[in-house]
Design an enzyme around this catalytic site. Structure first.
Site, PDB file in Angstrom:
ATOM      1  CG  HIS A 143       1.491   1.481  -6.732  1.00 24.89           C
ATOM      2  ND1 HIS A 143       2.163   2.344  -6.381  1.00 24.89           N
ATOM      3  CD2 HIS A 143       2.049   0.105  -6.463  1.00 24.89           C
ATOM      4  CE1 HIS A 143       3.079   2.021  -5.529  1.00 24.89           C
ATOM      5  NE2 HIS A 143       3.082   0.545  -5.632  1.00 24.89           N
ATOM      6  N   GLY A 175       6.255  -7.032  -8.130  1.00 23.03           N
ATOM      7  CA  GLY A 175       5.134  -6.391  -9.037  1.00 23.03           C
ATOM      8  C   GLY A 175       5.443  -5.049  -9.148  1.00 23.03           C
ATOM      9  CD  GLN A 216       5.499   0.940  -8.379  1.00 15.99           C
ATOM     10  OE1 GLN A 216       5.069  -0.164  -8.748  1.00 15.99           O
ATOM     11  NE2 GLN A 216       6.387   0.883  -7.262  1.00 15.99           N
ATOM     12  CG  HIS A 220       1.679  -3.189  -2.914  1.00 11.68           C
ATOM     13  ND1 HIS A 220       2.418  -2.975  -1.849  1.00 11.68           N
ATOM     14  CD2 HIS A 220       2.331  -2.543  -3.933  1.00 11.68           C
ATOM     15  CE1 HIS A 220       3.414  -2.133  -2.055  1.00 11.68           C
ATOM     16  NE2 HIS A 220       3.384  -1.751  -3.475  1.00 11.68           N
ATOM     17  CD  GLU A 221       2.508  -3.844  -7.640  1.00 12.44           C
ATOM     18  OE1 GLU A 221       2.564  -2.597  -8.127  1.00 12.44           O
ATOM     19  OE2 GLU A 221       3.162  -4.215  -6.789  1.00 12.44           O
ATOM     20  CB  CYS A 231       6.599  -0.052  -2.306  1.00  9.76           C
ATOM     21  SG  CYS A 231       5.983   0.963  -3.579  1.00  9.76           S
ATOM     22  CG  LEU A 232      10.316  -2.697  -6.842  1.00  9.08           C
ATOM     23  CD1 LEU A 232       9.981  -2.994  -8.345  1.00  9.08           C
ATOM     24  CD2 LEU A 232      11.407  -3.141  -6.317  1.00  9.08           C
TER      25      LEU A 232
HETATM   26 ZN    ZN Z   1       4.438  -0.646  -4.509  1.00 13.20          ZN
END
Ligand code: ZN
Length: 172
Positions: free
Chosen positions: A140, A45, A50, A136-137, A94-95
């Site tokens: 963000h 995701g 991000q 989660h996304e 998380c990226l």
């Molecule tokens: Zn994340």
């Protein structure tokens, strides 16, 4: 086109993103860039902030099986419209917080509504990993990271590691 992913801490990861007013080719291209960036990472995701774009747009694909058919989803203005009382605990990553993982408790099943790339409203029920990932996304888009669910000490420890990582990367 692949885009660079912001690493925590970054003020852009703490901001509330603006709703996307109308779909455009530029926004569809942005979604394609985000999917390419996510698959390349690799991740399941990615949210627009991000990559430094403050729009309410997320992409995800939680098909993990080797022989599974990819299911790339791009969601504009996604919202959780219903959530189960039942919860699930997943070890999240998380990226924007590379190589750090922690258990987070979230509703097990959620109904999500969003605008798809053709401008149509979609609604779907997500369960398991998909439910965790989509929540989660969406977090963000409201400037919330999974580490915000952790105890302050653990959160500070991870943040210090990320500051160190960023310094190392800046030095090359
Ligand atoms: Zn994340």
């Amino acid at each position: 086109m692949k885009r660079p992913i912001l690493i925590h801490p970054d003020p852009r990861l703490k901001k509330v993103c603006a709703a996307v007013p109308d779909l455009s080719d530029a926004l569809r291209m942005l979604a394609d860039d985000m999917l390419e960036t996510m698959y390349d990472a690799p991740g399941i995701g990615l949210a627009a902030p991000q990559i430094g774009v403050m729009d309410r747009l997320i992409v995800l694909d939680c098909v993990k099986e080797e022989d599974g058919t990819a299911r790339p989803l791009a969601m504009f203005n996604p919202t959780v419209v219903a959530a189960s009382d039942d919860v699930n605990v997943y070890e999240e990553g998380c990226l924007s917080i590379p190589e750090q993982y922690a258990e987070v408790t979230r509703p097990k099943v959620v109904d999500v509504e969003w605008i798809d790339r053709d401008g149509n409203t979609q609604r779907e029920t997500f369960d398991g990993l998909w439910a965790t990932c989509v929540q989660h996304e969406i977090d963000h888009l409201d400037g919330k990271l999974f580490i915000d669910y952790l105890k302050p000490l653990k959160r500070q420890m991870i943040t210090r590691k990320m500051q160190k990582l960023k310094r190392e990367r800046a030095r090359g």
